[in-house]
Design an enzyme around this catalytic site. Structure first.
Site, PDB file in Angstrom:
ATOM      1  N   TYR A  54      -4.730   3.520   6.999  1.00 25.31           N
ATOM      2  CA  TYR A  54      -3.818   4.357   6.201  1.00 25.31           C
ATOM      3  C   TYR A  54      -3.714   5.769   6.750  1.00 25.31           C
ATOM      4  O   TYR A  54      -2.673   6.427   6.646  1.00 25.31           O
ATOM      5  CB  TYR A  54      -4.205   4.320   4.715  1.00 25.31           C
ATOM      6  N   ARG A  57      -1.015   5.311   9.177  1.00 28.96           N
ATOM      7  CA  ARG A  57       0.286   5.170   8.497  1.00 28.96           C
ATOM      8  C   ARG A  57       0.791   6.546   8.054  1.00 28.96           C
ATOM      9  O   ARG A  57       1.958   6.869   8.167  1.00 28.96           O
ATOM     10  CB  ARG A  57       0.174   4.266   7.272  1.00 28.96           C
ATOM     11  N   GLN A  87       9.110  -0.341  -3.647  1.00 25.76           N
ATOM     12  CA  GLN A  87       7.882  -1.026  -3.247  1.00 25.76           C
ATOM     13  C   GLN A  87       7.227  -0.263  -2.095  1.00 25.76           C
ATOM     14  O   GLN A  87       6.116  -0.538  -1.698  1.00 25.76           O
ATOM     15  CB  GLN A  87       8.212  -2.457  -2.796  1.00 25.76           C
ATOM     16  N   ASN A  88       7.961   0.711  -1.589  1.00 19.07           N
ATOM     17  CA  ASN A  88       7.486   1.446  -0.407  1.00 19.07           C
ATOM     18  C   ASN A  88       6.451   2.502  -0.788  1.00 19.07           C
ATOM     19  O   ASN A  88       6.560   3.139  -1.833  1.00 19.07           O
ATOM     20  CB  ASN A  88       8.672   2.110   0.302  1.00 19.07           C
ATOM     21  N   VAL A  89       5.500   2.681   0.085  1.00 20.78           N
ATOM     22  CA  VAL A  89       4.475   3.722  -0.148  1.00 20.78           C
ATOM     23  C   VAL A  89       4.858   5.013   0.585  1.00 20.78           C
ATOM     24  O   VAL A  89       4.186   6.016   0.464  1.00 20.78           O
ATOM     25  CB  VAL A  89       3.089   3.214   0.317  1.00 20.78           C
ATOM     26  N   ASP A  90       5.988   4.965   1.326  1.00 23.03           N
ATOM     27  CA  ASP A  90       6.411   6.208   2.014  1.00 23.03           C
ATOM     28  C   ASP A  90       7.074   7.148   1.009  1.00 23.03           C
ATOM     29  O   ASP A  90       7.407   6.750  -0.103  1.00 23.03           O
ATOM     30  CB  ASP A  90       7.359   5.874   3.178  1.00 23.03           C
ATOM     31  N   HIS A 105       4.026   0.203  -5.726  1.00 23.03           N
ATOM     32  CA  HIS A 105       2.870  -0.170  -4.896  1.00 23.03           C
ATOM     33  C   HIS A 105       2.081   1.049  -4.413  1.00 23.03           C
ATOM     34  O   HIS A 105       1.314   0.967  -3.453  1.00 23.03           O
ATOM     35  CB  HIS A 105       3.332  -1.008  -3.698  1.00 23.03           C
ATOM     36  N   GLY A 171      16.964  -3.766   1.002  1.00 21.87           N
ATOM     37  CA  GLY A 171      15.937  -3.863   2.030  1.00 21.87           C
ATOM     38  C   GLY A 171      14.627  -4.468   1.574  1.00 21.87           C
ATOM     39  O   GLY A 171      13.553  -4.034   1.978  1.00 21.87           O
TER      40      GLY A 171
HETATM   41  P1  OAD Z   1       9.416  -6.913   3.701  1.00 18.19           P
HETATM   42  O1  OAD Z   1       8.960  -6.459   5.000  1.00 18.19           O
HETATM   43  O2  OAD Z   1       8.826  -8.153   3.169  1.00 18.19           O
HETATM   44  O3  OAD Z   1      11.019  -7.097   3.703  1.00 18.19           O
HETATM   45  C1  OAD Z   1      11.832  -6.132   4.279  1.00 18.19           C
HETATM   46  C2  OAD Z   1      13.263  -6.636   4.195  1.00 18.19           C
HETATM   47  O4  OAD Z   1      14.102  -5.621   4.767  1.00 18.19           O
HETATM   48  C3  OAD Z   1      13.527  -7.913   4.983  1.00 18.19           C
HETATM   49  O5  OAD Z   1      14.220  -8.826   4.145  1.00 18.19           O
HETATM   50  C4  OAD Z   1      14.463  -7.467   6.102  1.00 18.19           C
HETATM   51  O6  OAD Z   1      15.458  -8.449   6.357  1.00 18.19           O
HETATM   52  C5  OAD Z   1      15.109  -6.248   5.512  1.00 18.19           C
HETATM   53  N1  OAD Z   1      15.610  -5.292   6.495  1.00 18.19           N
HETATM   54  C6  OAD Z   1      15.271  -5.172   7.787  1.00 18.19           C
HETATM   55  N2  OAD Z   1      15.979  -4.140   8.354  1.00 18.19           N
HETATM   56  C7  OAD Z   1      16.745  -3.613   7.372  1.00 18.19           C
HETATM   57  C8  OAD Z   1      17.708  -2.542   7.301  1.00 18.19           C
HETATM   58  N3  OAD Z   1      17.994  -1.790   8.357  1.00 18.19           N
HETATM   59  N4  OAD Z   1      18.331  -2.311   6.146  1.00 18.19           N
HETATM   60  C9  OAD Z   1      18.061  -3.083   5.053  1.00 18.19           C
HETATM   61  N5  OAD Z   1      17.168  -4.099   5.040  1.00 18.19           N
HETATM   62  C10 OAD Z   1      16.524  -4.352   6.184  1.00 18.19           C
HETATM   63  O7  OAD Z   1       9.194  -5.715   2.706  1.00 18.19           O
HETATM   64  P2  OAD Z   1       9.315  -5.667   1.120  1.00 18.19           P
HETATM   65  O8  OAD Z   1      10.307  -6.624   0.627  1.00 18.19           O
HETATM   66  O9  OAD Z   1       9.511  -4.265   0.800  1.00 18.19           O
HETATM   67  O10 OAD Z   1       3.367  -3.082  -0.278  1.00 18.19           O
HETATM   68  O11 OAD Z   1       7.922  -6.125   0.536  1.00 18.19           O
HETATM   69  C11 OAD Z   1       6.805  -5.677   0.980  1.00 18.19           C
HETATM   70  C12 OAD Z   1       5.903  -5.145  -0.069  1.00 18.19           C
HETATM   71  O12 OAD Z   1       4.844  -5.982  -0.024  1.00 18.19           O
HETATM   72  C13 OAD Z   1       5.540  -3.787   0.318  1.00 18.19           C
HETATM   73  O13 OAD Z   1       5.866  -2.921  -0.650  1.00 18.19           O
HETATM   74  C14 OAD Z   1       4.066  -3.894   0.585  1.00 18.19           C
HETATM   75  C15 OAD Z   1       3.674  -5.282   0.190  1.00 18.19           C
HETATM   76  O14 OAD Z   1       3.049  -5.307  -1.032  1.00 18.19           O
HETATM   77  C16 OAD Z   1       2.648  -2.130   0.366  1.00 18.19           C
HETATM   78  O15 OAD Z   1       2.864  -1.838   1.491  1.00 18.19           O
HETATM   79  C17 OAD Z   1       1.660  -1.541  -0.435  1.00 18.19           C
END
Ligand code: OAD
Length: 453
Positions: A54, A57, A87-90, A105, A171
């Site tokens: 982290y 990160r 869901q993003n930590v950024d 998250h 996304g």
């Molecule tokens: P994922 O990495 O599972 O999914 C990201 C999605 O973004 C995918 O469906 C891609 O197709 C899409 N994508 C890629 N490039 C893109 C763009 N330029 N514009 C829009 N979409 C795009 O991430 P999350 O669905 O966010 O928690 O799920 C992950 C969560 O699970 C996170 O929050 C993580 C984990 O728990 C932590 O990091 C704490």
């Protein structure tokens, strides 16, 4: 003072990709294993490794900037009551200027006590030393929700989504629960959008898919969103677009009860066809929807000239077959009212669709002659009429009203499904013809062969 519409975003790692941050499934973890660095077990086994992960990160985050997608979301606060559930930590939503953000998250720029979860400290981008202690003497840990830990903010997020007028998922792969099920908290009235460049399997509830990256996808979404019902079409078509008014007059008499679900699904598919056309022809067309359901008890305007983005789907509450079929009264009142309100100084196309499973049998105000006269006059102004019927001589009924586009269907489950499919294919063809500015020949709305089968 009318309230600002509630616009709720659920964002995932994809919205930060164009800032240079990898997606969770596509690189966030990098050379590490999820169970080692993103789970409570990993922390217990190797806090040094997790702390280092982290810290890296945080350093990475320090080197990137919000992108246009984050800024669009923030900018919408000018006209809408916007909440971001991420869901993003950024911290890119904050840095782009969004003011109402719920981090489901956790947050990378915060740490907390390993003993008291509410003892949280903002540390910016600085690394934390392994063993650094919180005031309660416990080791500081990243303020992030790891696999195996409860998502304590999920209930708050569900109620925010439940109050949304418009819900937009940007996304996210919707693979991580319970966030992936948040869409199920949306009200049936909410318009739902899904922005993702990839073909993501989602929860199957009806949403408008915008297969684009976050930046271009949100631009398209914004264009659709600003077609609000408050703005009279006059102002909108000032941008040189064609206003397409989709009027659907749907029979809700008792006999429709036998195909109730098919009628509901069919209408909702029609709505999807219109919304898809809005996205496809967003540069040249503005789509509005007027839905009227009628039976012997009432002719009900469910909504009128709403931007397709705002048009709600039908369901068992809003569609209740009963009583008989005053078709002429429904058509007469709807067409006359609409004509009076229409701003004829703009470039409009009006497509009227009548769907009924029976003969006119209950009108008190309008006769067949009245309707024939109204239809002829409006066809003279370029309106397009389509008549779709079952269980009666559709050909004759349509001819009596002067409607040349007619289709007969079997009022069975499969017959109704087939009818809506054909109808929506023809509807899409019509929008394409309008978009190509090519000449639409009345009478050819439905493919000739199909119409007489
Ligand atoms: P994922 O990495 O599972 O999914 C990201 C999605 O973004 C995918 O469906 C891609 O197709 C899409 N994508 C890629 N490039 C893109 C763009 N330029 N514009 C829009 N979409 C795009 O991430 P999350 O669905 O966010 O928690 O799920 C992950 C969560 O699970 C996170 O929050 C993580 C984990 O728990 C932590 O990091 C704490």
């Amino acid at each position: 003072m009318c309230r600002k519409k509630k616009l709720v975003f659920l964002t995932g790692a994809g919205i930060s990709v164009e800032s240079g941050l990898p997606t969770f499934s596509g690189g966030f973890i990098g050379q590490y294993r999820i169970e080692d660095v993103a789970s409570i077990d990993g922390w217990r086994k190797n806090p040094e490794l997790v702390t280092r992960f982290y810290n890296e990160r945080r350093m990475q985050l320090c080197g990137v900037e919000p992108n246009a997608a984050h800024r669009i979301v923030a900018g919408l606060e000018n006209d809408f009551d916007v909440t971001v559930i991420t869901q993003n930590v950024d911290n890119l939503h904050e840095r782009a200027g969004s003011t109402k953000i719920l981090h489901l998250h956790g947050e990378l720029t915060k740490v907390r006590s390993s003993r008291h979860a509410d003892m949280v400290f903002d540390i910016g981008y600085r690394p934390i030393e392994v063993g650094e202690q919180a005031p309660d003497g416990s080791p500081l840990r990243p303020h992030v929700v790891w696999f195996g830990e409860p998502v304590t903010l999920i209930a708050a997020a569900q109620s925010i989504v439940a109050a949304a007028d418009v819900f937009v998922i940007v996304g996210s792969a919707l693979t991580v629960y319970p966030a992936a099920e948040l869409v199920k908290s949306a009200s049936t009235k909410a318009a739902i959008y899904f922005i993702n460049p990839d073909d993501v399997k989602h929860t199957g509830c009806d949403m408008t898919i915008i297969r684009e990256k976050a930046t271009t996808g949100l631009e398209k979404f914004k264009t659709i969103l600003y077609q609000t019902p408050e703005e009279t079409p006059k102002t909108i078509s000032a941008d040189g677009k064609t206003n397409i008014f989709n009027i659907v007059i749907l029979d809700q008499s008792g006999s429709m009860g036998s195909i109730k679900q098919e009628a509901i699904n069919g209408y909702n598919e029609t709505l999807q066809t219109i919304k898809a056309a809005q996205i496809e022809h967003v540069e040249t067309q503005n789509h509005f929807v007027t839905l009227v359901v009628f039976n012997g008890s009432s002719t009900k305007m469910v909504y009128d000239r709403v931007a397709c983005a705002e048009a709600a789907e039908l369901n068992n509450e809003t569609y209740r077959p009963d009583a008989n079929t005053p078709l002429y009264d429904a058509m007469g009142s709807t067409l006359t009212n609409f004509r009076q309100k229409l701003d004829t100084t703009t470039d409009n196309r009006i497509l009227v669709t009548i769907i009924t499973d029976g003969q006119e049998n209950a009108s008190k105000e309008y006769t067949g002659q009245h309707i024939r006269k109204i239809v002829d006059e409006l066809k003279g102004l370029g309106w397009v009429f389509t008549y779709i019927g079952a269980n009666h001589d559709v050909e004759a009924a349509a001819d009596r009203m002067g409607i040349v586009n007619k289709m007969k269907f079997e009022a069975t489950s499969s017959g109704t499904k087939e009818m809506f499919y054909k109808k929506n294919m023809s509807r899409k063809r019509f929008y394409d013809i309008v978009a190509q500015k090519s000449e639409y020949v009345d009478g050819k709305f439905f493919d000739e062969d199909d119409a007489n089968s």
